[in-house]
Motif scaffolding. Structure first.
Motif, PDB file in Angstrom:
ATOM      1  N   TYR A 108      94.696  44.229  -0.384  1.00 26.82           N
ATOM      2  CA  TYR A 108      93.640  43.998  -1.523  1.00 26.82           C
ATOM      3  C   TYR A 108      94.369  44.880  -2.606  1.00 26.82           C
ATOM      4  N   GLU A 109      94.495  45.812  -2.293  1.00 27.33           N
ATOM      5  CA  GLU A 109      94.985  46.349  -3.611  1.00 27.33           C
ATOM      6  C   GLU A 109      95.906  46.569  -3.512  1.00 27.33           C
ATOM      7  N   LEU A 110      97.234  46.100  -3.758  1.00 29.52           N
ATOM      8  CA  LEU A 110      98.801  46.504  -3.021  1.00 29.52           C
ATOM      9  C   LEU A 110      99.355  47.152  -4.395  1.00 29.52           C
ATOM     10  N   GLU A 111      98.982  46.694  -5.861  1.00 27.14           N
ATOM     11  CA  GLU A 111      99.414  47.535  -6.847  1.00 27.14           C
ATOM     12  C   GLU A 111      99.218  48.898  -6.621  1.00 27.14           C
ATOM     13  N   LYS A 112      97.998  49.322  -6.360  1.00 25.12           N
ATOM     14  CA  LYS A 112      98.120  50.558  -6.584  1.00 25.12           C
ATOM     15  C   LYS A 112      98.151  51.026  -5.006  1.00 25.12           C
TER      16      LYS A 112
END
Length: 263
Positions: free
Chosen positions: A169-173
């Motif tokens: 869901y928040e792969l970049e973070k």
């Protein structure tokens, strides 16, 4: 200079200069000036008054009506109009045309009832004759069609279903967090600081103090306030019985007798 009349300077005119405003005539007020002075002197011509235009001869200078053109022919416009109508009526070959049964009123929009020529085939709403329409054949079916659009349901397409692949869901973070942790792991110590670093004479925080604070003083114990006295039951009313009234009457009689004896 004499009291009355003109002075020598005014009579002879020596040592005098003509005025630039007036020629020396006396001023006469506009209210005293006579209007149409000739109308009030000698005899005046008194005509008989204006005459209005009429059919009588009194409004003209001649005793009888005189034609402007000598020998002019007399023409009557009413008689001329009558002669013109008679001449036009002679041109008619017969009587005026009268229809046998009168005009026919239309009975609806688009109808030809009452017309001379009748209906026109060019304006007919009937379609032209054409060949019979033969629809093209349908496509062949390998399997009966399934209901639904296929969005969100499995096994509805011709080919194989796509495999499921999880996506964070928040792969970049998560990737950035791992990069920071790896960077901190590679760092051996904190930032380098020298002793000659310039500092302010006073602290930035004026309320900062290195000394420990004194112990907190405890407030004195509060004296408990005694609760107010509340009777267990309300006051009781005294009933006036027969003995009370009898005793009161005896007291009044005693007071009356003692007052009588004293007098």
């Amino acid at each position: 200079m004499p009291a009355e009349g003109k002075s020598d300077l005014e009579r002879i005119g020596l040592f005098s200069e003509m005025g630039y405003v007036t020629i020396g005539d006396k001023y006469v007020s506009q209210y005293m000036r006579p209007f149409n002075e000739a109308a009030s002197k000698n005899r005046q011509m008194l005509p008989g008054g204006s005459k209005t235009l009429s059919a009588l001869q009194e409004g003209y200078f001649e005793p009888q009506f005189v034609r402007i053109f000598d020998g002019e022919a007399y023409s009557n416009p009413v008689q001329l109009r009558r002669r013109y109508r008679l001449a036009e009526a002679k041109k008619n070959l017969g009587k005026a045309f009268l229809p046998s049964n009168g005009d026919k009123l239309p009975c609806g929009k688009g109808t030809y009832y009452g017309t001379i020529g009748g209906p026109f085939t060019y304006f007919s709403a009937q379609l032209k004759a054409r060949e019979r329409y033969i629809p093209p054949g349908k496509n062949f079916y390998t399997n009966p069609g399934k209901k639904g659009t296929g969005y969100g349901y499995a096994n509805l397409t011709i080919g194989e279903q796509y495999p499921h692949e999880a996506d964070g869901y928040e792969l970049e973070k998560l990737i950035a967090k791992k990069a920071r942790e790896e960077h901190k792991r590679l760092v051996k110590g904190g930032p380098f600081k020298i002793n000659l670093y310039p500092q302010d004479y006073f602290d930035v925080n004026p309320y900062f103090n290195d000394k420990p604070l004194p112990p907190v003083k405890k407030p004195p114990p509060e004296k408990p306030i005694a609760p107010p006295f509340i009777p267990s039951s309300p006051a009781k009313k005294v009933s006036l019985s027969y003995s009370y009234w009898k005793q009161r009457m005896n007291i009044q009689i005693f007071l009356v007798k003692s007052f009588a004896c004293s007098t």
